[in-house]
Design a protein around this motif. Structure first.
Motif, PDB file in Angstrom:
ATOM      1  N   GLY A 180       0.908  -1.256  -0.136  1.00 20.36           N
ATOM      2  CA  GLY A 180       0.148  -0.075   0.061  1.00 20.36           C
ATOM      3  C   GLY A 180       0.855   1.209   0.102  1.00 20.36           C
ATOM      4  O   GLY A 180       2.147   1.129   0.420  1.00 20.36           O
ATOM      5  N   PHE A 181       0.332   2.443  -0.539  1.00 24.15           N
ATOM      6  CA  PHE A 181       0.968   3.639  -0.492  1.00 24.15           C
ATOM      7  C   PHE A 181      -0.050   4.729  -0.547  1.00 24.15           C
ATOM      8  O   PHE A 181      -0.979   4.585  -1.096  1.00 24.15           O
ATOM      9  N   ARG A 182       0.625   6.001  -0.052  1.00 27.49           N
ATOM     10  CA  ARG A 182      -0.019   7.211  -0.648  1.00 27.49           C
ATOM     11  C   ARG A 182       0.748   8.320  -1.370  1.00 27.49           C
ATOM     12  O   ARG A 182       2.078   7.974  -1.161  1.00 27.49           O
ATOM     13  N   THR A 183       0.170   8.894  -2.222  1.00 26.92           N
ATOM     14  CA  THR A 183       1.205  10.037  -2.716  1.00 26.92           C
ATOM     15  C   THR A 183       1.440  11.394  -1.947  1.00 26.92           C
ATOM     16  O   THR A 183       0.447  12.142  -2.039  1.00 26.92           O
ATOM     17  N   ASP A 184       2.046  11.133  -0.942  1.00 31.24           N
ATOM     18  CA  ASP A 184       2.204  12.407   0.089  1.00 31.24           C
ATOM     19  C   ASP A 184       2.649  13.491  -0.474  1.00 31.24           C
ATOM     20  O   ASP A 184       2.529  14.876   0.205  1.00 31.24           O
ATOM     21  N   THR A 185       3.186  13.670  -1.576  1.00 25.42           N
ATOM     22  CA  THR A 185       3.597  14.660  -2.380  1.00 25.42           C
ATOM     23  C   THR A 185       2.975  14.716  -3.816  1.00 25.42           C
ATOM     24  O   THR A 185       3.332  13.774  -4.480  1.00 25.42           O
ATOM     25  N   ILE A 186       2.545  15.970  -4.242  1.00 24.49           N
ATOM     26  CA  ILE A 186       1.742  16.084  -5.569  1.00 24.49           C
ATOM     27  C   ILE A 186       2.164  17.453  -6.087  1.00 24.49           C
ATOM     28  O   ILE A 186       1.745  18.612  -5.381  1.00 24.49           O
ATOM     29  N   GLN A 187       2.953  17.485  -7.227  1.00 26.87           N
ATOM     30  CA  GLN A 187       3.281  18.466  -7.940  1.00 26.87           C
ATOM     31  C   GLN A 187       3.035  18.491  -9.247  1.00 26.87           C
ATOM     32  O   GLN A 187       3.288  17.410  -9.751  1.00 26.87           O
ATOM     33  N   LEU A 188       2.329  19.527  -9.819  1.00 26.39           N
ATOM     34  CA  LEU A 188       2.007  19.541 -11.267  1.00 26.39           C
ATOM     35  C   LEU A 188       3.113  20.662 -11.962  1.00 26.39           C
ATOM     36  O   LEU A 188       3.351  21.400 -11.674  1.00 26.39           O
ATOM     37  N   LEU A 189       3.555  19.887 -12.904  1.00 27.63           N
ATOM     38  CA  LEU A 189       4.694  20.305 -14.015  1.00 27.63           C
ATOM     39  C   LEU A 189       4.075  20.924 -15.121  1.00 27.63           C
ATOM     40  O   LEU A 189       3.606  19.817 -15.938  1.00 27.63           O
ATOM     41  N   THR A 190       3.770  21.852 -15.409  1.00 27.97           N
ATOM     42  CA  THR A 190       2.901  22.324 -16.734  1.00 27.97           C
ATOM     43  C   THR A 190       4.130  23.013 -17.686  1.00 27.97           C
ATOM     44  O   THR A 190       4.776  23.974 -17.304  1.00 27.97           O
ATOM     45  N   ILE A 191       4.170  22.452 -18.846  1.00 20.87           N
ATOM     46  CA  ILE A 191       5.078  22.904 -19.704  1.00 20.87           C
ATOM     47  C   ILE A 191       4.400  23.447 -21.178  1.00 20.87           C
ATOM     48  O   ILE A 191       3.586  22.660 -21.602  1.00 20.87           O
ATOM     49  N   ASN A 192       4.823  24.559 -21.423  1.00 18.16           N
ATOM     50  CA  ASN A 192       4.022  25.268 -22.896  1.00 18.16           C
ATOM     51  C   ASN A 192       5.254  25.356 -23.841  1.00 18.16           C
ATOM     52  O   ASN A 192       5.901  26.349 -23.768  1.00 18.16           O
ATOM     53  N   PRO A 193       5.264  24.379 -24.846  1.00 17.32           N
ATOM     54  CA  PRO A 193       6.170  24.538 -25.575  1.00 17.32           C
ATOM     55  C   PRO A 193       6.373  25.594 -26.571  1.00 17.32           C
ATOM     56  O   PRO A 193       7.613  26.080 -26.968  1.00 17.32           O
ATOM     57  N   THR A 194       5.152  26.219 -26.950  1.00 19.13           N
ATOM     58  CA  THR A 194       5.221  27.384 -27.898  1.00 19.13           C
ATOM     59  C   THR A 194       5.940  28.498 -27.052  1.00 19.13           C
ATOM     60  O   THR A 194       6.722  29.329 -27.571  1.00 19.13           O
ATOM     61  N   GLU A 195       5.431  28.641 -25.937  1.00 19.62           N
ATOM     62  CA  GLU A 195       5.901  29.855 -25.075  1.00 19.62           C
ATOM     63  C   GLU A 195       7.200  29.611 -24.311  1.00 19.62           C
ATOM     64  O   GLU A 195       7.953  30.429 -23.915  1.00 19.62           O
ATOM     65  N   LYS A 196       7.481  28.234 -24.217  1.00 21.19           N
ATOM     66  CA  LYS A 196       8.857  27.789 -23.781  1.00 21.19           C
ATOM     67  C   LYS A 196       8.808  28.103 -22.228  1.00 21.19           C
ATOM     68  O   LYS A 196       9.737  28.715 -21.762  1.00 21.19           O
ATOM     69  N   THR A 197       7.707  27.871 -21.441  1.00 20.83           N
ATOM     70  CA  THR A 197       7.481  28.152 -20.084  1.00 20.83           C
ATOM     71  C   THR A 197       7.216  26.793 -19.603  1.00 20.83           C
ATOM     72  O   THR A 197       6.690  25.994 -19.920  1.00 20.83           O
ATOM     73  N   VAL A 198       7.612  26.999 -18.094  1.00 19.05           N
ATOM     74  CA  VAL A 198       7.645  25.834 -17.336  1.00 19.05           C
ATOM     75  C   VAL A 198       6.942  26.157 -15.942  1.00 19.05           C
ATOM     76  O   VAL A 198       7.812  27.288 -15.365  1.00 19.05           O
ATOM     77  N   LYS A 199       6.080  25.749 -15.433  1.00 18.65           N
ATOM     78  CA  LYS A 199       5.360  26.156 -14.129  1.00 18.65           C
ATOM     79  C   LYS A 199       5.266  24.725 -13.206  1.00 18.65           C
ATOM     80  O   LYS A 199       4.958  23.597 -13.730  1.00 18.65           O
ATOM     81  N   LEU A 200       5.477  24.891 -12.020  1.00 16.35           N
ATOM     82  CA  LEU A 200       5.514  23.900 -11.147  1.00 16.35           C
ATOM     83  C   LEU A 200       4.390  24.473  -9.783  1.00 16.35           C
ATOM     84  O   LEU A 200       4.578  25.362  -9.426  1.00 16.35           O
ATOM     85  N   THR A 201       3.475  23.690  -9.852  1.00 12.67           N
ATOM     86  CA  THR A 201       2.383  23.876  -8.672  1.00 12.67           C
ATOM     87  C   THR A 201       2.306  22.895  -7.622  1.00 12.67           C
ATOM     88  O   THR A 201       1.906  21.765  -8.011  1.00 12.67           O
ATOM     89  N   ALA A 202       2.569  23.305  -6.247  1.00 13.09           N
ATOM     90  CA  ALA A 202       2.268  22.081  -5.271  1.00 13.09           C
ATOM     91  C   ALA A 202       0.899  21.990  -4.855  1.00 13.09           C
ATOM     92  O   ALA A 202       0.099  22.999  -4.610  1.00 13.09           O
ATOM     93  N   PHE A 203       0.455  20.848  -4.520  1.00 10.88           N
ATOM     94  CA  PHE A 203      -0.845  20.501  -3.901  1.00 10.88           C
ATOM     95  C   PHE A 203      -0.743  19.909  -2.654  1.00 10.88           C
ATOM     96  O   PHE A 203       0.025  18.836  -2.508  1.00 10.88           O
TER      97      PHE A 203
END
Length: 370
Positions: A139-162
């Motif tokens: 068994g396990f839980r995902t105690d850390t969840i972060q969303l990596l959002t990448i936009n190739p056209t704008e070449k931007t990277v965002k990281l969002t913590a949940f």
């Protein structure tokens, strides 16, 4: 903590690709091979007897008594570099009928689904997940969840913590902490949970186990963390341990303590400290000879993650990585104190309930380009 190791491994793949591109950019495009391979050919009808060298009389050079002004050169207009057009996918509404109902009746009202928020068509969303699984424990839980959002056209990277204690609807199950979704129904269950509550359905995931973090940090020679504020907490074998707001060198064990410490702090603050460590990891990777270390780094990647990402997908993101190398650009965001409120479940557990409109304000900043 675990998501730190995950992003390290994702960044390894991206940074190695970026350094490869930079190395190729320095290579000459035209070969100079054979530039001295000249052949002297005599004209037709030439005598085999050599002709003595006869100098040609110099041509008289006219020297003017006055110099006429040179004509004014017409400037060549510099055309602006065309800006790539961002094609957006518009908001896509959802209703109750689009999701399975609860199998366990919750102790709080189920909110309506968010649907899919407007976003660039080529956007890539990767869930970076940290499992609390121990060896020989299924068994396990995902105690850390972060969303990596990448936009190739704008070449931007965002990281969002949940935060792990977000109390959200898991379609087909019930309202429960978000860190239980993947253990209950796999990646699809967590992806549906993200869509239902936050308006984005991740394309990919990367999962790392608890015990890999220290080895990953040590494998890159430690990191220098820019600590935003003074921090003290219990640390095994050290007692009460403190770090000051400054640049602080950490090995794997120290970084593990910094991102996991919880006695004097909250789940929300851990997200901030995790992102400080991620920034330090990015700096270190960009200063490494990533090409030379690529085999070792890629071996770490293969041994320590479970993912549905493959090299073809990662290689398509190399131009974004190259831009990151130039701009040091990762934007950090989080679902934090302004977007949640504390609530106690009927069983006495403390959880964080999202405030829908405030959460969506953050998600629109993350998912949609301005």
């Amino acid at each position: 903590m675990k998501s730190i190791g995950i992003l390290i491994l994702v960044l390894i793949a991206l940074v190695v690709g970026a350094c490869s591109m930079a190395n190729q950019a320095l290579s000459p495009h035209a070969s100079l091979a054979g530039r001295n391979d000249y052949v002297l050919v005599a004209p037709p009808g030439s005598s085999p007897t050599p002709t003595p060298f006869q100098p040609v009389p110099p041509t008289p050079t006219y020297i003017p008594t006055s110099i006429a002004p040179e004509p004014t050169a017409t400037p060549i207009p510099i055309l602006p570099t065309p800006v790539p057009e961002i094609v957006f996918v518009t908001d896509q509404g959802r209703s109750w009928q689009d999701y399975p109902g609860p199998s366990v009746w919750p102790d709080i009202d189920i909110p309506a689904p968010v649907g899919i928020l407007s976003h660039p068509e080529d956007q890539v969303n990767i869930l970076l997940l940290g499992s609390d699984q121990r060896p020989n424990d299924s068994g396990f839980r995902t105690d850390t969840i972060q969303l990596l959002t990448i936009n190739p056209t704008e070449k931007t990277v965002k990281l969002t913590a949940f935060p792990r204690d977000l109390y959200v609807y898991i379609p087909g199950y019930t309202i429960q902490r978000i860190n239980t979704a993947m253990g209950w129904g796999g990646f699809e269950a967590l992806a549906d949970t993200m869509e239902y509550n936050f308006g984005v359905k991740p394309d990919y995931y990367v999962l790392i186990n608890f015990w890999s973090f220290v080895d990953v940090i040590d494998s890159i020679g430690g990191i220098r963390v820019d600590i935003e504020r003074d921090f003290c907490d219990h640390r095994d074998a050290f007692g009460w341990y403190c770090v000051s707001s400054s640049e602080f060198w950490m090995d794997g064990e120290s970084a593990l303590w910094y991102v996991r410490a919880r006695y004097s702090t909250s789940d929300l603050d851990r997200g901030r400290r995790q992102q400080e460590v991620l920034d330090a990891v990015f700096d270190k990777l960009m200063n490494l000879d990533s090409l030379q270390q690529a085999p070792e780094l890629y071996d770490i990647y293969k041994q320590n993650v479970t993912t549905n990402l493959n090299f073809d997908i990662l290689s398509g993101l190399f131009p974004v990585a190259y831009k990151m190398a130039e701009t040091h650009g990762i934007e950090n965001r989080s679902i934090g104190a302004g977007q949640v409120y504390n609530w106690t479940t009927t069983s006495g557990a403390m959880v964080l309930v999202p405030v829908r409109e405030q959460v969506l304000d953050v998600m629109r900043q993350v998912i949609s380009e301005p």
